[in-house]
Scaffold this active site. Sequence first.
Site, PDB file in Angstrom:
ATOM      1  N   LYS A  50       0.851  -1.198   0.000  1.00 31.89           N
ATOM      2  CA  LYS A  50       0.000   0.000   0.000  1.00 31.89           C
ATOM      3  C   LYS A  50       0.889   1.251   0.000  1.00 31.89           C
ATOM      4  CE  LYS A  50      -0.306  -0.490   5.034  1.00 31.89           C
ATOM      5  NZ  LYS A  50      -1.091  -1.082   6.112  1.00 31.89           N
ATOM      6  N   TYR A 266      15.731  30.191   9.488  1.00 35.73           N
ATOM      7  CA  TYR A 266      14.547  30.944   9.930  1.00 35.73           C
ATOM      8  C   TYR A 266      14.495  31.020  11.457  1.00 35.73           C
ATOM      9  CZ  TYR A 266      12.468  30.792   5.255  1.00 35.73           C
ATOM     10  OH  TYR A 266      12.216  30.959   3.925  1.00 35.73           O
TER      11      TYR A 266
HETATM   12  C1  LIG Z   1      -0.266  -2.016   6.820  1.00 31.61           C
HETATM   13  C2  LIG Z   1      -0.792  -3.321   7.262  1.00 31.61           C
HETATM   14  C3  LIG Z   1       0.055  -4.437   7.331  1.00 31.61           C
HETATM   15  C4  LIG Z   1       1.542  -4.339   7.179  1.00 31.61           C
HETATM   16  O1  LIG Z   1       2.092  -3.864   8.397  1.00 31.61           O
HETATM   17  P1  LIG Z   1       3.655  -3.665   8.614  1.00 31.61           P
HETATM   18  O2  LIG Z   1       3.779  -3.313  10.042  1.00 31.61           O
HETATM   19  O3  LIG Z   1       4.064  -2.573   7.697  1.00 31.61           O
HETATM   20  O4  LIG Z   1       4.311  -4.943   8.264  1.00 31.61           O
HETATM   21  C5  LIG Z   1      -0.527  -5.672   7.593  1.00 31.61           C
HETATM   22  N1  LIG Z   1      -1.865  -5.789   7.811  1.00 31.61           N
HETATM   23  C6  LIG Z   1      -2.686  -4.724   7.794  1.00 31.61           C
HETATM   24  C7  LIG Z   1      -4.127  -4.910   8.070  1.00 31.61           C
HETATM   25  C8  LIG Z   1      -2.175  -3.455   7.533  1.00 31.61           C
HETATM   26  O5  LIG Z   1      -2.996  -2.399   7.534  1.00 31.61           O
END
Ligand SMILES: *Cc1c(COP(=O)(O)O)cnc(C)c1O
Length: 370
Positions: A50, A266
């Site tokens: 994702k 800044y």
């Molecule tokens: C993002 C996600 C993962 C992966 O998690 P990581 O900690 O990045 O390995 C797995 N399962 C779900 C439901 C997620 O939302």
Amino acid sequence: MASAQSTAETTAQHRAGHGARLTVDLSAVTANWRHLAAHAPQAECGAVVKADAYGCGLAAVAPALWRAGCRTFFVAHLSEGIAARALLPEAAIYLLNGLPPGGAEAFRAHALRPVLGSGEELAEWAAATESASPAALHVDTGMNRLGLRVEEALALSGDSVIARAGIDLVMSHLVSAEQPGDPLNAHQAEAFARVRAAFPHLRGSLANSSGTCLAPGARHDLLRPGYCLFGGNPEPGRANPMRPVVRLEATILQVRQVEAGETCGYNARWRAPTPRRLATLSLGYADGYPRSASNSGHALVGGVLCPILGLISMDLIILDVTHAPEARRGGTATLIGDSLDIDTVGQAAGTIGYEILTGLGSRYVRNSIE
Ligand SMILES: *Cc1c(COP(=O)(O)O)cnc(C)c1O
């Protein structure tokens, strides 16, 4: 020869036209995936890609994982699923954020599998599906975020809606997997075991990156790692078994000398206690490097750890290079890479490495190496 030379020139010009370079090591991504797969031989190892593969670039990462043998992928949104499908015509692709109202048609058109997270989603998918297109059932064992409650799921044991909706996988998500001593892990493992017992014919998936490091019983049939594929440490506080994936380098625009008592940046948030040599880097928060690392982050110049001074600007960062003799106009500073791994950078910015990765910008020259 001539054309090779002009290609090199074009590359140099292209590089000079940007302030920074992001290099994504695809062989490290696949090595990390193989490492997990080898350590859980009883389970299938999937990949969570994702958020543009955690900022690393879905277009390069997804095919590389497929070539390494990964067959099951997870994304969050429909748009991400459609992008993944175009790259992975034969993969199983699950959408973690579930079925949006009226979304079944689009899911079916791209052979995407929703992770159904409520009774409403389950009913809608079952009604819209004549031929039981595959889907997963998400059961909430403690996050209170997405998924059916455990009791709600148990009540569906033996219900024909499970088959009508094409459910082939039951999953849950861990609340504190990166803290192995947290009693919530055992509580969730126990609740998930009850759910699995109610659906003995379905495959199960529980473990994210850190979950793969918990007791082997937490692995079930399908692993869902994301972060650690991209170099994140699944076991904070212990040596990271993963290979680093991203390297972020910026060009040094100027080097200057300041006297004791002068300030920089800044709002003059840093004052030189003694005469210092400063370097200005062509990268800032607009590139995805967090402003919250002002006065606390570091960069490496010629292997020397150099503190970030004052407030990070939109396009510029000021570095103390007093002890880095290699610092010069046109030189390179490493913001992420070597001792500055993503967990370290996240900590310096008061956040987690996940946010560093997913915030990586599009202003760089991006390169994937294999
Ligand atoms: C993002 C996600 C993962 C992966 O998690 P990581 O900690 O990045 O390995 C797995 N399962 C779900 C439901 C997620 O939302």
